[in-house]
Design an enzyme around this catalytic site. Structure first.
Site, PDB file in Angstrom:
ATOM      1  N   LEU A 109      -5.664  -6.967 -33.531  1.00  8.97           N
ATOM      2  CA  LEU A 109      -5.394  -5.734 -34.147  1.00  8.97           C
ATOM      3  C   LEU A 109      -5.250  -4.400 -33.322  1.00  8.97           C
ATOM      4  CD1 LEU A 109      -7.809  -5.827 -37.280  1.00  8.97           C
ATOM      5  CD2 LEU A 109      -5.305  -5.894 -37.239  1.00  8.97           C
ATOM      6  N   ASP A 110      -4.198  -3.456 -33.268  1.00 10.56           N
ATOM      7  CA  ASP A 110      -4.033  -2.889 -32.318  1.00 10.56           C
ATOM      8  C   ASP A 110      -5.207  -1.791 -32.452  1.00 10.56           C
ATOM      9  OD1 ASP A 110      -3.512  -0.252 -34.082  1.00 10.56           O
ATOM     10  OD2 ASP A 110      -1.397  -1.445 -34.314  1.00 10.56           O
ATOM     11  N   LEU A 111      -5.062  -0.784 -31.394  1.00 13.22           N
ATOM     12  CA  LEU A 111      -6.275   0.282 -30.974  1.00 13.22           C
ATOM     13  C   LEU A 111      -6.515   1.035 -32.227  1.00 13.22           C
ATOM     14  CD1 LEU A 111      -8.141   1.428 -28.941  1.00 13.22           C
ATOM     15  CD2 LEU A 111      -6.139   3.350 -28.449  1.00 13.22           C
ATOM     16  N   SER A 113      -5.906   0.377 -35.663  1.00 13.90           N
ATOM     17  CA  SER A 113      -5.977  -0.596 -36.838  1.00 13.90           C
ATOM     18  C   SER A 113      -7.502  -1.040 -36.801  1.00 13.90           C
ATOM     19  CB  SER A 113      -5.167  -1.685 -36.920  1.00 13.90           C
ATOM     20  OG  SER A 113      -3.600  -1.150 -36.787  1.00 13.90           O
ATOM     21  N   ARG A 197       3.470  -2.152 -39.052  1.00 11.18           N
ATOM     22  CA  ARG A 197       3.849  -0.906 -38.678  1.00 11.18           C
ATOM     23  C   ARG A 197       5.468  -0.677 -38.406  1.00 11.18           C
ATOM     24  NH1 ARG A 197      -0.602   2.760 -37.456  1.00 11.18           N
ATOM     25  NH2 ARG A 197      -2.432   1.371 -37.130  1.00 11.18           N
TER      26      ARG A 197
END
Length: 247
Positions: A109-111, A113, A197
């Site tokens: 999961l990105d920063l 999220s 996204r």
């Protein structure tokens, strides 16, 4: 029976299959004092010594008998890496320590999220649960900013062309919201970088909140606070393994 070395090492907790393959390509893995190659096959019974990045390991041939899986509620602001050069918080800092294995994250999961993130001690399980060929569903709750029309809503179920290929949501469900901020639940069966996204951005919208609420058959418990985790029971682990043909 002979198997590929990267598959054996992943299954027994040395890291994900992709991670081990990258080490083998850089000539950083030795079995019984011999440098190995990607795709090379060996019988697990002849492995006496494992050297990775010049570190000597005792063969952990029975680690899969104590297979562990954690379900973690990742908060925003944590990065999916073991060490960060900018000294940001990582997803591994709050996990329980292991004495004879290491945690491997199942996907990312990105920063910015948050939500459900799985960890396991079995690299082969991690590899299969993230590989698109197994069609493992992920569900996300997203808050989207933009001007919605009936035509735009219809396009959300259509494949869009991204820089790394086509993509589309498996399902999309409007939940609530007024004005230009609306909440949706969307699902996919792949985990390309920032894929949720990027699909929205391609259609001219901005995702300003993203929470993963489901992975495979597992859902994020409402009682699990951000930054905390639970250990999966044997039943849930068996279901995960069966989904990717490991049982």
């Amino acid at each position: 029976m002979c198997e590929k070395i990267q598959k054996i090492l992943a299954r027994h907790g040395y890291g994900s299959r992709r991670y081990i393959e990258s080490l083998i390509k850089s000539h950083s893995v030795k079995i019984n004092d011999e440098v190995v190659k990607v795709g090379q096959r060996i019988s697990i019974n002849v492995i006496q010594k494992v050297i990775i990045n010049n570190n000597n390991y005792k063969p952990k041939l029975n680690i899969n008998k104590s297979l562990k899986v954690l379900l973690y509620n990742k908060p925003e602001g944590e990065i999916c890496t073991r060490k960060d050069q900018r000294n940001r918080r990582t997803i591994f800092e709050k996990l329980p320590k292991l004495s004879n294995a290491r945690w491997i994250n199942i996907g990312r999961l990105d920063l910015n999220s948050s939500g459900l993130l799985l960890f396991t001690t079995d690299g082969e399980l991690a590899y299969r649960l993230t590989h698109p060929s197994f069609n493992i569903e992920r569900i996300y709750k997203v808050r989207v900013f933009g001007q919605f029309t009936e035509n735009i809503l219809k396009q959300l179920n259509v494949r869009v062309k991204l820089l790394d290929g086509y993509a589309n949501f498996k399902s999309i469900q409007f939940k609530y919201g007024e004005g230009k901020n609306k909440w949706f639940n969307v699902s996919l069966c792949e985990g390309r970088h920032r894929i949720v996204r990027r699909i929205w951005e391609k259609l001219g919208f901005q995702v300003n909140k993203l929470v993963r609420i489901s992975y495979a058959h597992l859902t994020l418990p409402k009682t699990l606070f951000p930054g905390t985790w639970i250990t999966l029971n044997k039943h849930d682990i068996d279901v995960l393994c069966k989904k990717v043909n490991l049982r």
